[in-house]
Design a protein around this motif. Structure first.
Motif, PDB file in Angstrom:
ATOM      1  N   LYS A  82       0.840  -1.201   0.000  1.00 39.53           N
ATOM      2  CA  LYS A  82       0.000   0.000   0.000  1.00 39.53           C
ATOM      3  C   LYS A  82       0.867   1.240   0.000  1.00 39.53           C
ATOM      4  O   LYS A  82       1.845   1.339   0.757  1.00 39.53           O
ATOM      5  CB  LYS A  82      -0.918   0.009   1.219  1.00 39.53           C
ATOM      6  CG  LYS A  82      -1.812   1.243   1.310  1.00 39.53           C
ATOM      7  CD  LYS A  82      -2.651   1.228   2.560  1.00 39.53           C
ATOM      8  CE  LYS A  82      -3.545   2.466   2.641  1.00 39.53           C
ATOM      9  NZ  LYS A  82      -4.380   2.463   3.877  1.00 39.53           N
ATOM     10  N   GLY A  83       0.519   2.204  -0.848  1.00 43.99           N
ATOM     11  CA  GLY A  83       1.251   3.464  -0.849  1.00 43.99           C
ATOM     12  C   GLY A  83       0.865   4.338  -2.012  1.00 43.99           C
ATOM     13  O   GLY A  83       0.255   3.881  -2.988  1.00 43.99           O
ATOM     14  N   ILE A  84       1.181   5.622  -1.908  1.00 41.73           N
ATOM     15  CA  ILE A  84       0.993   6.560  -3.006  1.00 41.73           C
ATOM     16  C   ILE A  84       2.287   7.347  -3.183  1.00 41.73           C
ATOM     17  O   ILE A  84       3.085   7.481  -2.258  1.00 41.73           O
ATOM     18  CB  ILE A  84      -0.189   7.528  -2.770  1.00 41.73           C
ATOM     19  CG1 ILE A  84       0.059   8.381  -1.517  1.00 41.73           C
ATOM     20  CG2 ILE A  84      -1.494   6.774  -2.665  1.00 41.73           C
ATOM     21  CD1 ILE A  84      -0.962   9.487  -1.336  1.00 41.73           C
ATOM     22  N   SER A  85       2.470   7.864  -4.405  1.00 40.86           N
ATOM     23  CA  SER A  85       3.649   8.670  -4.695  1.00 40.86           C
ATOM     24  C   SER A  85       3.274   9.737  -5.707  1.00 40.86           C
ATOM     25  O   SER A  85       2.606   9.438  -6.708  1.00 40.86           O
ATOM     26  CB  SER A  85       4.771   7.791  -5.251  1.00 40.86           C
ATOM     27  OG  SER A  85       5.903   8.574  -5.607  1.00 40.86           O
ATOM     28  N   GLY A  96      -2.270  -0.818  -3.729  1.00 38.48           N
ATOM     29  CA  GLY A  96      -3.180  -1.179  -2.656  1.00 38.48           C
ATOM     30  C   GLY A  96      -4.168  -2.250  -3.071  1.00 38.48           C
ATOM     31  O   GLY A  96      -4.059  -2.858  -4.137  1.00 38.48           O
ATOM     32  N   CYS A  97      -5.161  -2.491  -2.188  1.00 41.99           N
ATOM     33  CA  CYS A  97      -6.236  -3.447  -2.479  1.00 41.99           C
ATOM     34  C   CYS A  97      -7.283  -2.779  -3.357  1.00 41.99           C
ATOM     35  O   CYS A  97      -7.486  -1.571  -3.302  1.00 41.99           O
ATOM     36  CB  CYS A  97      -6.911  -3.897  -1.186  1.00 41.99           C
ATOM     37  SG  CYS A  97      -5.808  -4.568   0.067  1.00 41.99           S
ATOM     38  N   ILE A  98      -7.958  -3.579  -4.145  1.00 44.14           N
ATOM     39  CA  ILE A  98      -9.097  -3.096  -4.916  1.00 44.14           C
ATOM     40  C   ILE A  98     -10.117  -4.222  -5.001  1.00 44.14           C
ATOM     41  O   ILE A  98      -9.761  -5.383  -5.232  1.00 44.14           O
ATOM     42  CB  ILE A  98      -8.673  -2.604  -6.312  1.00 44.14           C
ATOM     43  CG1 ILE A  98      -9.822  -1.875  -7.004  1.00 44.14           C
ATOM     44  CG2 ILE A  98      -8.135  -3.738  -7.195  1.00 44.14           C
ATOM     45  CD1 ILE A  98      -9.397  -1.021  -8.185  1.00 44.14           C
ATOM     46  N   SER A  99     -11.377  -3.886  -4.770  1.00 48.33           N
ATOM     47  CA  SER A  99     -12.405  -4.915  -4.630  1.00 48.33           C
ATOM     48  C   SER A  99     -13.025  -5.339  -5.943  1.00 48.33           C
ATOM     49  O   SER A  99     -13.586  -6.429  -6.043  1.00 48.33           O
ATOM     50  CB  SER A  99     -13.504  -4.418  -3.685  1.00 48.33           C
ATOM     51  OG  SER A  99     -14.083  -3.221  -4.183  1.00 48.33           O
ATOM     52  N   GLU A 100     -12.927  -4.499  -6.979  1.00 43.72           N
ATOM     53  CA  GLU A 100     -13.566  -4.815  -8.252  1.00 43.72           C
ATOM     54  C   GLU A 100     -12.540  -4.810  -9.370  1.00 43.72           C
ATOM     55  O   GLU A 100     -11.557  -4.074  -9.325  1.00 43.72           O
ATOM     56  CB  GLU A 100     -14.677  -3.811  -8.571  1.00 43.72           C
ATOM     57  CG  GLU A 100     -15.815  -3.822  -7.572  1.00 43.72           C
ATOM     58  CD  GLU A 100     -16.890  -2.819  -7.932  1.00 43.72           C
ATOM     59  OE1 GLU A 100     -16.667  -2.025  -8.881  1.00 43.72           O
ATOM     60  OE2 GLU A 100     -17.942  -2.821  -7.264  1.00 43.72           O
ATOM     61  N   GLY A 101     -12.804  -5.625 -10.385  1.00 48.94           N
ATOM     62  CA  GLY A 101     -11.919  -5.660 -11.537  1.00 48.94           C
ATOM     63  C   GLY A 101     -11.613  -7.078 -11.955  1.00 48.94           C
ATOM     64  O   GLY A 101     -12.196  -8.044 -11.447  1.00 48.94           O
ATOM     65  N   THR A 102     -10.687  -7.216 -12.878  1.00 51.23           N
ATOM     66  CA  THR A 102     -10.226  -8.512 -13.346  1.00 51.23           C
ATOM     67  C   THR A 102      -8.706  -8.495 -13.425  1.00 51.23           C
ATOM     68  O   THR A 102      -8.092  -7.428 -13.583  1.00 51.23           O
ATOM     69  CB  THR A 102     -10.802  -8.853 -14.734  1.00 51.23           C
ATOM     70  OG1 THR A 102     -10.441  -7.814 -15.660  1.00 51.23           O
ATOM     71  CG2 THR A 102     -12.314  -8.976 -14.691  1.00 51.23           C
TER      72      THR A 102
END
Length: 244
Positions: A31-34, A81-87
């Motif tokens: 997890k992180g942003i830049s 990071g985590c993401i709940s939707e997608g493929t």
């Protein structure tokens, strides 16, 4: 309660779909942003992070970034990071190609713990603009890229085959990012289309606004001269009709 009765009850619970005593293993993502402005993305940008988050069941790990180069500097906005939707997929798009402003986006969705572990841009940032590109004698543009607003952007000669001065602002949100990016420079695209009509990069949403009128490359003088006799001929014809 007899032992046989207890065993029968446990067997009945299994048949009825009672929850398993063994829970699913935890799923983790980096997890992180830049957000940065750099001169050499391949060497100066580090995409590693020490933070880890626990994801909900059925989630993916994602790492996504947007890179915009104008002049000698490149803006990089990146998230993990985590993401709940997608493929599960990897997407690489070059929105605006050289010469001039270069815009590239990348996103990766993966389904193994800590799989969003890319560290640098060695395989992503492809410097395609020639090192000694010839410049136009007709078009000069204010050139800069900055988080927030550009100030005192120098007016630089444009590479050949660029067609206008781009001046726009991009509001970038999602994936933990909420930032305004201002971009000015020479470009080979027309209109307010730095993102080529694609405004999502993984969980990131990009809103592009061009508050300034774009400055198109001027037509050559010989082309304007070719229109003049036609205009005069139409004027003479109108005068003849009035005198009849």
């Amino acid at each position: 309660m007899g032992t046989g009765h207890v065993q029968s009850l446990l067997f009945l619970l299994l048949l009825l779909g009672a929850p398993s005593l063994a829970s699913e293993p935890d799923f983790y993502c980096h997890k992180g942003i830049s957000m940065s402005i750099v001169k050499d993305p391949k060497r100066m940008f580090n995409w590693t992070t020490d933070k880890v988050e626990t994801c909900d069941s059925g989630s993916f790990c994602q790492e996504s970034l947007l890179m915009i180069k104008s002049g000698a500097k490149t803006a990089i906005l990146a998230t993990k990071g985590c993401i709940s939707e997608g493929t599960q997929a990897i997407t690489y798009i070059q929105h605006s190609p050289p010469p001039g402003i270069i815009t590239v986006s990348y996103s990766s969705y993966c389904e193994e713990s800590l799989c969003n572990s890319k560290e640098n841009l060695l395989q992503l940032w492809r410097e395609e603009e020639p090192q000694a590109a010839s410049t136009s004698a007709h078009l000069y543009c204010p050139t800069c890229v900055a988080l927030g607003a550009c100030s005192n952007a120098p007016s630089l000669p444009c590479p050949n085959d660029t067609v206008q001065c781009y001046q726009g602002r991009l509001q970038i949100t999602g994936g933990g990012i909420n930032s305004l990016l201002e971009v000015k420079g020479c470009t080979s695209i027309t209109g307010c289309r730095l993102m080529s009509g694609i405004f999502t990069v993984g969980p990131i949403w990009v809103e592009e606004v061009c508050p300034y009128r774009s400055v198109l490359q001027p037509r050559k003088i010989e082309n304007r001269a070719a229109w003049l006799p036609v205009y005069i001929w139409r004027l003479e014809l109108a005068l003849l009709l009035l005198l009849q």
